[in-house]
Scaffold this active site. Structure first.
Site, short mmCIF file in Angstrom:
data_model
loop_
_atom_site.label_atom_id
_atom_site.label_comp_id
_atom_site.label_asym_id
_atom_site.label_seq_id
_atom_site.Cartn_x
_atom_site.Cartn_y
_atom_site.Cartn_z
N GLY A 56 34.26 -57.04 22.48
CA GLY A 56 35.06 -57.06 22.76
C GLY A 56 35.14 -56.84 23.85
O GLY A 56 34.35 -56.16 24.98
N SER A 73 31.09 -55.46 31.33
CA SER A 73 29.88 -55.57 30.41
C SER A 73 29.60 -55.05 29.30
O SER A 73 28.70 -54.00 29.91
CB SER A 73 29.29 -56.79 30.75
OG SER A 73 28.60 -57.39 29.68
N GLU A 104 33.39 -62.07 29.14
CA GLU A 104 34.09 -63.33 28.70
C GLU A 104 34.52 -63.42 30.01
O GLU A 104 36.18 -63.92 29.81
CB GLU A 104 34.76 -63.08 28.00
CG GLU A 104 33.34 -62.34 26.52
CD GLU A 104 33.47 -63.82 25.49
OE1 GLU A 104 33.02 -64.88 26.20
OE2 GLU A 104 32.66 -63.78 24.66
N HIS A 123 40.01 -59.20 23.69
CA HIS A 123 39.55 -59.90 22.62
C HIS A 123 39.01 -58.72 21.72
O HIS A 123 38.20 -57.70 22.13
CB HIS A 123 38.60 -61.16 23.35
CG HIS A 123 37.01 -60.61 22.59
ND1 HIS A 123 37.63 -61.78 21.35
CD2 HIS A 123 36.09 -60.92 22.74
CE1 HIS A 123 36.01 -61.85 21.43
NE2 HIS A 123 35.32 -62.09 21.90
N HIS A 186 33.16 -66.32 15.60
CA HIS A 186 33.06 -64.86 16.96
C HIS A 186 33.67 -64.37 16.48
O HIS A 186 33.72 -62.94 16.62
CB HIS A 186 33.34 -65.56 18.64
CG HIS A 186 32.57 -64.92 20.02
ND1 HIS A 186 32.59 -65.45 20.92
CD2 HIS A 186 32.91 -63.61 19.96
CE1 HIS A 186 32.43 -64.22 21.56
NE2 HIS A 186 32.63 -63.30 20.83
P1 13P Z 1 31.52 -58.48 27.04
O1 13P Z 1 30.92 -56.69 26.72
O2 13P Z 1 30.20 -58.88 28.09
O3 13P Z 1 32.49 -57.96 27.10
O4 13P Z 1 31.25 -59.38 25.77
C1 13P Z 1 31.54 -57.76 24.22
C2 13P Z 1 32.13 -59.52 23.79
O5 13P Z 1 32.56 -59.27 22.79
C3 13P Z 1 31.58 -60.71 24.16
O6 13P Z 1 32.33 -61.90 23.46
#
Ligand code: 13P
Length: 244
Positions: A56, A73, A104, A123, A186
């Site tokens: 997330g 990320s 994302e 997210h 997801h």
């Molecule tokens: P990131 O670590 O790049 O934010 O991605 C994690 C994720 O949940 C992708 O949907």
């Protein structure tokens, strides 16, 4: 000094230019404060069990600028600090930060562009939301709390590959004017006027998903009456747009 101009329409219908002048120091202090709140939210989503430490992502809009602050990320929510966060321009370019921004970031940007009322996006891969997301099931309005706080149904967005423009577009479409949407195969995306409200939406979405999945195991949940949904939707507009 940061000078910002915007067109305004007066009560008499005249169009003029409004100029807000804010010291750079003040603007930087606002960004630092927002970054601290993002870090607090990282800890909250992780310690509450809403999502794994690298699963997330979290962002917040920077007021009066076409920019957002977003988590790096693939970096633990348990250890993210202010200096790890990124500022991303609304055209997708990086304004500041040294780590790669969340993969994302397009989905977060797409939500801010489509929904001027949204000040924060969270997210997660919370468990019960994922159970429904892998079954590609939406959650109809079946429990009071979900209408005033999330806007009604939690729709299931069509599938899009992680990090893709397709996922971003599908998420925006599924979200509509509500505050939560399931992402097929997801997870879930939740929004709020600020980080506190987006976190609350993430907690309510997961609670709602848990009750729905559990209710389905022993019966067939009865949906809320239409008139109750209509009435509670008007409360949603007020609650969504209030700061707390
Ligand atoms: P990131 O670590 O790049 O934010 O991605 C994690 C994720 O949940 C992708 O949907």
């Amino acid at each position: 000094m940061v000078r910002r101009s915007s067109l305004v329409v007066t009560k008499a219908g005249n169009v003029g230019v409004e100029r807000n002048i804010m010291s750079k120091k003040k603007a930087d202090a606002i960004v630092t404060e927002l970054k601290k709140k993002v870090v607090e939210t990282c800890r909250a989503v992780y310690t509450s069990g809403l999502t794994g430490k690298r699963a997330g992502n979290i962002s917040t809009r920077i007021p009066n600028r076409d920019q957002m602050i977003i988590t790096p990320s693939h970096y633990g929510h348990n250890k993210t600090e202010v200096g790890d966060l990124l500022v991303v321009n609304f055209d997708g370019s990086l304004a500041s930060g040294t780590r790669p921004p969340s993969s994302e970031n397009r989905m977060h940007l797409a939500v801010y562009k489509a929904r001027p009322d949204v000040g924060a996006v969270i997210h997660t891969h919370s468990a019960y939301a994922c159970v429904l997301a892998v079954n590609r099931m939406s959650i109809p309005p079946f429990i009071d709390e979900m209408v005033p706080f999330l806007g009604g149904e939690i729709a299931i967005a069509d599938y899009g590959m992680p990090g893709s423009d397709e996922l971003a577009a599908n998420a925006v479409k599924g979200l509509g004017d509500r505050s939560a949407v399931l992402l097929a195969n997801h997870g879930v995306l939740c929004t709020g006027k600020n980080l506190e409200k987006a976190l609350e939406a993430a907690e309510i979405a997961e609670h709602t998903a848990k009750v729905y999945v559990t209710a389905l195991t022993i019966g067939k949940p009865i949906l809320l009456p239409d008139d109750a949904v209509d009435l509670q939707k008007s409360a949603y507009g007020f609650l969504r747009d209030s700061a707390d």
